[in-house]
Scaffold this motif. Structure first.
Motif, PDB file in Angstrom:
ATOM      1  N   ASP A 254      19.635  -8.037  23.713  1.00 48.30           N
ATOM      2  CA  ASP A 254      19.513  -7.958  25.171  1.00 48.30           C
ATOM      3  C   ASP A 254      18.145  -8.442  25.644  1.00 48.30           C
ATOM      4  O   ASP A 254      18.032  -9.122  26.676  1.00 48.30           O
ATOM      5  CB  ASP A 254      19.748  -6.524  25.642  1.00 48.30           C
ATOM      6  CG  ASP A 254      21.221  -6.153  25.672  1.00 48.30           C
ATOM      7  OD1 ASP A 254      22.065  -7.050  25.472  1.00 48.30           O
ATOM      8  OD2 ASP A 254      21.537  -4.969  25.901  1.00 48.30           O
TER       9      ASP A 254
ATOM     10  N   GLN B 211      24.645  -7.674  34.456  1.00 48.08           N
ATOM     11  CA  GLN B 211      23.829  -7.766  33.241  1.00 48.08           C
ATOM     12  C   GLN B 211      22.748  -6.693  33.221  1.00 48.08           C
ATOM     13  O   GLN B 211      22.493  -6.069  32.182  1.00 48.08           O
ATOM     14  CB  GLN B 211      23.215  -9.160  33.140  1.00 48.08           C
ATOM     15  CG  GLN B 211      24.232 -10.239  32.791  1.00 48.08           C
ATOM     16  CD  GLN B 211      23.692 -11.637  32.982  1.00 48.08           C
ATOM     17  OE1 GLN B 211      22.942 -11.913  33.923  1.00 48.08           O
ATOM     18  NE2 GLN B 211      24.076 -12.550  32.105  1.00 48.08           N
TER      19      GLN B 211
ATOM     20  N   TYR C 207      22.101  -3.730  30.485  1.00 48.44           N
ATOM     21  CA  TYR C 207      20.859  -3.438  29.764  1.00 48.44           C
ATOM     22  C   TYR C 207      20.563  -1.933  29.785  1.00 48.44           C
ATOM     23  O   TYR C 207      20.142  -1.365  28.771  1.00 48.44           O
ATOM     24  CB  TYR C 207      19.689  -4.205  30.383  1.00 48.44           C
ATOM     25  CG  TYR C 207      19.828  -5.713  30.352  1.00 48.44           C
ATOM     26  CD1 TYR C 207      20.639  -6.346  29.410  1.00 48.44           C
ATOM     27  CD2 TYR C 207      19.155  -6.515  31.266  1.00 48.44           C
ATOM     28  CE1 TYR C 207      20.769  -7.729  29.383  1.00 48.44           C
ATOM     29  CE2 TYR C 207      19.276  -7.895  31.254  1.00 48.44           C
ATOM     30  CZ  TYR C 207      20.097  -8.496  30.313  1.00 48.44           C
ATOM     31  OH  TYR C 207      20.233  -9.864  30.299  1.00 48.44           O
TER      32      TYR C 207
ATOM     33  N   ASP D 134      23.072  -0.364  27.400  1.00 51.08           N
ATOM     34  CA  ASP D 134      22.797  -0.645  25.994  1.00 51.08           C
ATOM     35  C   ASP D 134      21.556   0.095  25.495  1.00 51.08           C
ATOM     36  O   ASP D 134      21.513   0.540  24.337  1.00 51.08           O
ATOM     37  CB  ASP D 134      22.627  -2.142  25.782  1.00 51.08           C
ATOM     38  CG  ASP D 134      23.943  -2.905  25.909  1.00 51.08           C
ATOM     39  OD1 ASP D 134      24.999  -2.245  26.065  1.00 51.08           O
ATOM     40  OD2 ASP D 134      23.909  -4.145  25.856  1.00 51.08           O
TER      41      ASP D 134
END
Length: 405
Positions: free
Chosen positions: A312, A330, A334, A337
């Motif tokens: 990432d 996105q 992030y 994640d």
């Protein structure tokens, strides 16, 4: 810029700021030292002075600081890589390093006047933080803002000369409420010692309080200004590093600490299991298939967590290099994640803690500290799976996130 004080850092081999390979060597050399000091840090409830000095001298505090002021200005992924190495030695040290190094990165997005004021005084100035925005209240004033509040969890604040403090700006005339971050010198805030905890005990994450302090406009940015792309600092720091989406990527700064704690636990478990024997059968524990499976599981989830984090970081960097900004989807990923990677690292430590049996509960066993520290790290807002998993789910379903990312 005002004349800076003497640099406390050992220079790189070429005479300039140290590059990644040399910083990695310096970090690796500190791991056994930090393991020996881990107990002292817990007793002090902050990092020992000699540890702060080691981090200064190694240059690790300045890995994301702009080169124009003598920093290494490494790629963003380096804070995960180097922070995890230090955290193998001691989670509390890794946590303080990750936070204070990240704040040099953030300051690079501030107006030049603020950067020059802080780094012109000394490029080694450490910058703490207190970023629970609802705990602070700010109101517009001529030339800036007036700030009041009390914030918990200000990691490494005892060593900090400045602090980034978050608050909600209430503008009654405009009828708006906006989250902003203010940078204040240590003389403008009070440290309140509340740090009596069982995990990450050596971080000294005490409360800070501010009582109706004036903060000039140039020492403040709106959160929305640092979500990716050009920002108030871009005129002097134009590289990709300082145009990354700071709010969504910060999770990786401290998820790297969880990674290092888990890696250190795997190292210890592997080393000691090779020579341990069962209290009950006298057999070598390395021959037990169940322990082999547990070690395999812990290693697999930690390797997966590392791959997700670095992937990432590299993706976000590549997107900005191409002249774009990561999309909302996105940026939400992030955050997802980062939290999930930290959760995986926590699982790895849990597996090894349970596999160790009764020996893991002795204070002399480093696994008990890893267990406490990794769970404390996972309690952070940006690493909490429920919060960040739900944030991603909202965005994926076409809803707005609950916070600016």
């Amino acid at each position: 810029m005002a004349e800076a004080k003497q640099d406390r850092r050992d220079r790189g081999r070429g005479g300039g700021p140290p590059e990644f390979p040399e910083l990695l060597q310096r970090a690796e050399a500190l791991v056994p030292v930090l393991r020996e000091r881990a107990g002292k840090a817990e007793e002090l409830r902050r990092l020992p002075d000699e540890t702060i000095e080691d981090l200064h001298r190694s240059g690790l505090f300045r890995i994301l600081q702009p080169r124009r002021v003598g920093g290494s200005e490494l790629p963003f992924r380096s804070i995960v890589e180097l922070g995890s190495v230090i955290s193998r030695g001691d989670g509390s040290t890794g946590w303080v390093l990750a936070n204070l190094a990240a704040h040099h990165w953030l300051l690079g997005m501030w107006p030049k006047q603020a950067q020059d004021e802080i780094w012109g005084e000394s490029p080694d100035n450490l910058i703490g933080s207190a970023l629970i925005f609802p705990r602070g209240r700010a109101t517009p004033a001529p030339g800036g803002y007036r700030l009041t509040g009390r914030w918990p969890f200000s990691s490494g604040v005892d060593a900090a000369s400045w602090s980034l403090i978050g608050a909600i700006v209430h503008d009654q005339e405009a009828g708006t409420n906006e989250p902003r971050i203010f940078v204040l010198p240590a003389s403008d805030f009070t440290i309140i010692d509340t740090w009596h905890v069982i995990g990450l005990a050596g971080t000294g994450s005490k409360d800070v309080a501010v009582d109706d302090v004036f903060v000039p406009e140039y020492r403040s940015v709106a959160v929305r200004e640092i979500t990716g792309g050009p920002n108030p600092g871009s005129g002097v720091n134009s590289s990709v590093l300082y145009q990354l989406p700071a709010i969504s990527l910060f999770a990786f700064c401290i998820a790297g600490v969880s990674l290092g704690i888990a890696q250190g636990a795997i190292e210890y478990f592997t080393q000691t299991t090779k020579t341990r024997t069962s209290y009950y059968t006298g057999r070598n524990l390395a021959d037990f298939v169940t322990l082999q499976i547990h070690l395999g599981e812990a290693g697999a989830v930690v390797d997966a967590a590392r791959s997700v984090m670095l992937g990432d970081c590299d993706e976000a960097t590549r997107i900005v290099e191409e002249g774009n900004v990561p999309s909302l989807e996105q940026r939400a990923r992030y955050r997802r994640d980062g939290a999930y990677a930290a959760t995986l690292c926590t699982k790895a430590v849990d597996v090894l803690f349970q596999a160790t049996g009764g020996g893991a509960i002795y204070a002399r066993n480093p696994l008990q500290r890893a267990f406490r520290d990794v769970h404390a790290a996972n309690a952070h807002y940006v690493l909490n799976w429920d919060i960040n998993g739900a944030m991603y789910g909202r965005v994926a379903l076409g809803l707005s996130p609950d916070a600016t990312i």
